[in-house]
Design an enzyme around this catalytic site. Sequence first.
Site, PDB file in Angstrom:
ATOM      1  N   ASN A   1      10.388   0.210  -0.546  1.00  0.00           N
ATOM      2  CA  ASN A   1      11.301  -0.647  -1.306  1.00  0.00           C
ATOM      3  C   ASN A   1      10.894  -0.843  -2.769  1.00  0.00           C
ATOM      4  O   ASN A   1      11.239  -1.825  -3.402  1.00  0.00           O
ATOM      5  CB  ASN A   1      11.525  -1.981  -0.583  1.00  0.00           C
ATOM      6  CG  ASN A   1      10.268  -2.806  -0.481  1.00  0.00           C
ATOM      7  OD1 ASN A   1       9.202  -2.363  -0.875  1.00  0.00           O
ATOM      8  ND2 ASN A   1      10.393  -4.013   0.035  1.00  0.00           N
TER       9      ASN A   1
ATOM     10  N   LYS B   1       5.639   0.643  -6.292  1.00  0.00           N
ATOM     11  CA  LYS B   1       5.123   1.280  -5.079  1.00  0.00           C
ATOM     12  C   LYS B   1       5.250   2.806  -5.096  1.00  0.00           C
ATOM     13  O   LYS B   1       5.954   3.372  -5.937  1.00  0.00           O
ATOM     14  CB  LYS B   1       5.858   0.694  -3.868  1.00  0.00           C
ATOM     15  CG  LYS B   1       5.594  -0.797  -3.659  1.00  0.00           C
ATOM     16  CD  LYS B   1       6.239  -1.264  -2.375  1.00  0.00           C
ATOM     17  CE  LYS B   1       6.004  -2.746  -2.145  1.00  0.00           C
ATOM     18  NZ  LYS B   1       6.568  -3.186  -0.861  1.00  0.00           N
TER      19      LYS B   1
ATOM     20  N   TYR C   1      -2.472  -6.637   2.301  1.00  0.00           N
ATOM     21  CA  TYR C   1      -1.397  -6.973   3.240  1.00  0.00           C
ATOM     22  C   TYR C   1      -1.925  -7.617   4.530  1.00  0.00           C
ATOM     23  O   TYR C   1      -1.232  -7.596   5.551  1.00  0.00           O
ATOM     24  CB  TYR C   1      -0.581  -5.722   3.564  1.00  0.00           C
ATOM     25  CG  TYR C   1       0.413  -5.363   2.465  1.00  0.00           C
ATOM     26  CD1 TYR C   1       1.429  -6.239   2.099  1.00  0.00           C
ATOM     27  CD2 TYR C   1       0.349  -4.133   1.809  1.00  0.00           C
ATOM     28  CE1 TYR C   1       2.346  -5.925   1.110  1.00  0.00           C
ATOM     29  CE2 TYR C   1       1.268  -3.802   0.811  1.00  0.00           C
ATOM     30  CZ  TYR C   1       2.264  -4.711   0.478  1.00  0.00           C
ATOM     31  OH  TYR C   1       3.173  -4.393  -0.507  1.00  0.00           O
TER      32      TYR C   1
ATOM     33  N   GLU D   1      -3.535 -12.515  -5.933  1.00  0.00           N
ATOM     34  CA  GLU D   1      -3.222 -11.089  -6.061  1.00  0.00           C
ATOM     35  C   GLU D   1      -3.645 -10.560  -7.431  1.00  0.00           C
ATOM     36  O   GLU D   1      -4.182  -9.454  -7.539  1.00  0.00           O
ATOM     37  CB  GLU D   1      -1.725 -10.868  -5.808  1.00  0.00           C
ATOM     38  CG  GLU D   1      -1.358 -11.133  -4.356  1.00  0.00           C
ATOM     39  CD  GLU D   1       0.144 -11.097  -4.069  1.00  0.00           C
ATOM     40  OE1 GLU D   1       0.503 -11.234  -2.882  1.00  0.00           O
ATOM     41  OE2 GLU D   1       0.952 -10.917  -5.000  1.00  0.00           O
TER      42      GLU D   1
END
Length: 140
Positions: A114, A11, A51, A128
């Site tokens: 995170n 991320k 998401y 995904e």
Amino acid sequence: MAIQRTFSIIKPDATKRNLTGAVNAKIEAAGLRIIAQKRIRMTRANAETFYAVHKDRPFFGELVEFMISEPVVVQVLEGEGAIAKYREVMGATDPAEAAEGTIRKEFALSKGENSVHGSDAPETAAEEIAYFFAGMEITG
Ligand code: CMP
């Protein structure tokens, strides 16, 4: 346990702090193979679609803004029981609750920032992976 594939995202908080290699070292040390990888900048549409399951959660807006704030590295990982194994290597969503030695314990900043995402089940892993990679981009 069968050989599985899982989907991973390194991320923005991690790419921004130059931690791509450090995260990959943890992945490989756990015996998972990185069989596809690319650095991309997610569009707002990508993040909202990816998401969508969280769209009614209070943190959804913050999550989307975060995921488009810097480049991310999307990956396909392969190995014995890869889905559960990667979730173990990542550690708990909240770094304060993550076990010693996990990616989130060492690198994550908060529940939101995170450092990594990993699929939670075989069906979501397949979806995904297919959302971000063409079949010819994956070489096991
Ligand atoms: P991830 O595994 O990518 O899936 C959903 C994400 O939502 C999660 O990791 C976190 O980054 C984010 N998230 C979960 N809980 C919170 C929270 N309380 N505040 C902000 N972001 C959160």
